[in-house]
Scaffold this motif. Structure first.
Motif, PDB file in Angstrom:
ATOM      1  N   VAL A 172     -13.248   5.495   5.259  1.00 27.45           N
ATOM      2  CA  VAL A 172     -13.024   5.010   6.094  1.00 27.45           C
ATOM      3  C   VAL A 172     -14.001   4.602   6.989  1.00 27.45           C
ATOM      4  O   VAL A 172     -15.370   4.807   6.763  1.00 27.45           O
ATOM      5  N   TRP A 181     -11.478   4.676  14.119  1.00 27.47           N
ATOM      6  CA  TRP A 181     -10.668   4.311  12.188  1.00 27.47           C
ATOM      7  C   TRP A 181      -9.702   5.203  11.682  1.00 27.47           C
ATOM      8  O   TRP A 181      -8.647   5.435  12.290  1.00 27.47           O
ATOM      9  N   ARG A 182     -10.196   5.970  11.610  1.00 25.61           N
ATOM     10  CA  ARG A 182      -9.852   7.814  11.081  1.00 25.61           C
ATOM     11  C   ARG A 182      -8.716   8.204  11.810  1.00 25.61           C
ATOM     12  O   ARG A 182      -7.816   8.561  11.802  1.00 25.61           O
ATOM     13  N   ALA A 219      -5.836   6.039  12.529  1.00 26.36           N
ATOM     14  CA  ALA A 219      -4.867   6.045  11.638  1.00 26.36           C
ATOM     15  C   ALA A 219      -4.206   7.621  11.619  1.00 26.36           C
ATOM     16  O   ALA A 219      -2.842   6.931  10.854  1.00 26.36           O
ATOM     17  N   THR A 240      -2.056   8.398   5.365  1.00 24.12           N
ATOM     18  CA  THR A 240      -2.558   8.458   5.842  1.00 24.12           C
ATOM     19  C   THR A 240      -3.390   7.831   4.595  1.00 24.12           C
ATOM     20  O   THR A 240      -4.761   6.992   4.798  1.00 24.12           O
ATOM     21  N   LEU A 249      -3.077   4.248   3.144  1.00 23.25           N
ATOM     22  CA  LEU A 249      -3.215   3.535   4.162  1.00 23.25           C
ATOM     23  C   LEU A 249      -4.669   2.933   4.186  1.00 23.25           C
ATOM     24  O   LEU A 249      -5.699   1.904   4.118  1.00 23.25           O
ATOM     25  N   ALA A 250      -6.316   4.252   4.168  1.00 20.75           N
ATOM     26  CA  ALA A 250      -7.631   3.845   4.400  1.00 20.75           C
ATOM     27  C   ALA A 250      -7.819   3.629   2.594  1.00 20.75           C
ATOM     28  O   ALA A 250      -8.211   2.365   2.747  1.00 20.75           O
ATOM     29  N   ASN A 279      -6.493   0.073   2.780  1.00 18.65           N
ATOM     30  CA  ASN A 279      -7.643  -0.957   3.636  1.00 18.65           C
ATOM     31  C   ASN A 279      -9.165  -1.222   3.367  1.00 18.65           C
ATOM     32  O   ASN A 279      -9.323  -2.462   3.090  1.00 18.65           O
ATOM     33  N   GLY A 325      -6.312  -3.997   8.755  1.00 17.07           N
ATOM     34  CA  GLY A 325      -5.417  -2.719   8.398  1.00 17.07           C
ATOM     35  C   GLY A 325      -3.742  -2.670   8.909  1.00 17.07           C
ATOM     36  O   GLY A 325      -3.663  -1.245   8.471  1.00 17.07           O
ATOM     37  N   ALA A 349      -1.315  -0.544   6.481  1.00 17.02           N
ATOM     38  CA  ALA A 349      -0.569   0.105   7.316  1.00 17.02           C
ATOM     39  C   ALA A 349       0.953  -0.650   6.690  1.00 17.02           C
ATOM     40  O   ALA A 349       1.884   0.655   6.667  1.00 17.02           O
ATOM     41  N   TYR A 387       1.309   0.236  14.414  1.00 13.70           N
ATOM     42  CA  TYR A 387      -0.382   0.085  14.838  1.00 13.70           C
ATOM     43  C   TYR A 387      -0.834  -0.828  16.322  1.00 13.70           C
ATOM     44  O   TYR A 387      -1.943   0.028  16.372  1.00 13.70           O
TER      45      TYR A 387
END
Length: 298
Positions: free
Chosen positions: A190, A195-196, A199, A221, A224-225, A228, A245, A249, A275
């Motif tokens: 992350v 940001w974590r 998210a 999640t 997503l990370a 990203n 991001g 997502a 988002y």
């Protein structure tokens, strides 16, 4: 053993771990009931490792016949040697029974009724009569642990009262936001703690959105990370880039959520809206809408 337990640690599941250990120690069979991504399998693996018990996992689906669960005679050896006990190939049920281990059945409500009936007999009597093989009794420590998602109605059947009468039930909901943030930090890169947390909040908001029947689990999640991180590297931009991001997502979450039949919007529209709510509007006031593909475009 310590290293194994550390690798199988379950975040924010101390109560459920205690309950499961107590139920198994008492000789009970257990159903772990909750949505996907709540750590049911990881929890059971940790408990099995801590008790030095074997662990046989079975995926519940329409193809799980009694023969696949119990075992079968090897056809080639039967032709040459007949129906001898040593030519029988144990299935996961008999393996767990002989070793006094745990039989873990995932997606219990997808198991055919005929196969469930086989399990019912074993759970009640702790023994089974296999044609041409004879009686097999379970060694001490044997238990059936099943998992199911009570909110998934596609391809599932209602679990009978006979199953519930032979099992104890442990309900497992989603973990706290702090626990999900800890899981994410352990499983994926992350850009920052801020940001974590954003998210995690984004994914958790999919579970409460009025237009979504089903939200995403913590697996969304993690994906997503991960996406990203890779997408930022591929584009040569910072990992907290807003557009990166958003794209991550959309890829990670749009297939995991289920839009309510009453809604006229697509998953991409709702994910884009959420988002922007958690990460702010785009650099140029992007309205986070996703264009429909033109006819003939992939």
């Amino acid at each position: 053993m310590t290293a194994v337990l550390a690798a199988l640690a379950v975040v924010d599941r101390s109560r459920e771990t205690e309950l499961l250990e107590a139920a198994l120690a008492s000789g009970a069979h257990v159903v772990l009931e909750g949505p996907p991504g709540t750590g049911k399998t990881t929890l059971l693996r940790r408990v099995a490792a801590g008790r030095d018990r074997s662990f046989a996992l079975v995926e519940g689906n329409a193809e799980l016949t009694p023969a696949r669960l119990v075992g079968h005679f090897d056809p080639a050896l039967v032709l040459s040697r007949g129906y001898q006990p040593d030519v029988f190939v144990d299935g996961p049920l008999l393996t767990a029974m002989r070793e006094g281990g745990l039989l873990y059945v995932e997606e219990l409500n997808r198991v055919p009724e005929e196969t469930l009936n086989t399990l019912l007999t074993v759970m009640s009597e702790r023994e089974i009569v296999v044609p041409r093989l004879g009686l097999v009794r379970a060694a001490p420590g044997f238990a059936v642990v099943a998992a199911m998602n009570p909110y998934d109605a596609v391809g599932t059947a209602r679990v009978s009262s006979a199953v519930y009468d032979r099992t104890c039930r442990i309900a497992m909901g989603y973990q706290s936001a702090e626990a999900e943030a800890q899981i994410l930090a352990q499983r994926a890169p992350v850009p920052s703690a801020d940001w974590r947390d954003r998210a995690v909040a984004l994914v958790r908001s999919t579970r409460e959105h009025p237009e979504l029947r089903v939200g995403s689990s913590v697996r969304g999640t993690i994906d997503l990370a991960g996406i990203n991180h890779q997408l930022a590297r591929a584009r040569g931009v910072a990992e907290d880039d807003w557009q990166v991001g958003l794209d991550a997502a959309l890829v990670a979450l749009s297939g995991r959520v289920r839009v309510d039949e009453a809604s006229t919007r697509r998953p991409e529209d709702i994910i884009g809206e959420l988002y922007a709510t958690h990460f702010g509007p785009g650099p140029a006031g992007d309205d986070h809408t996703v264009e429909e593909p033109r006819p003939g475009e992939a």
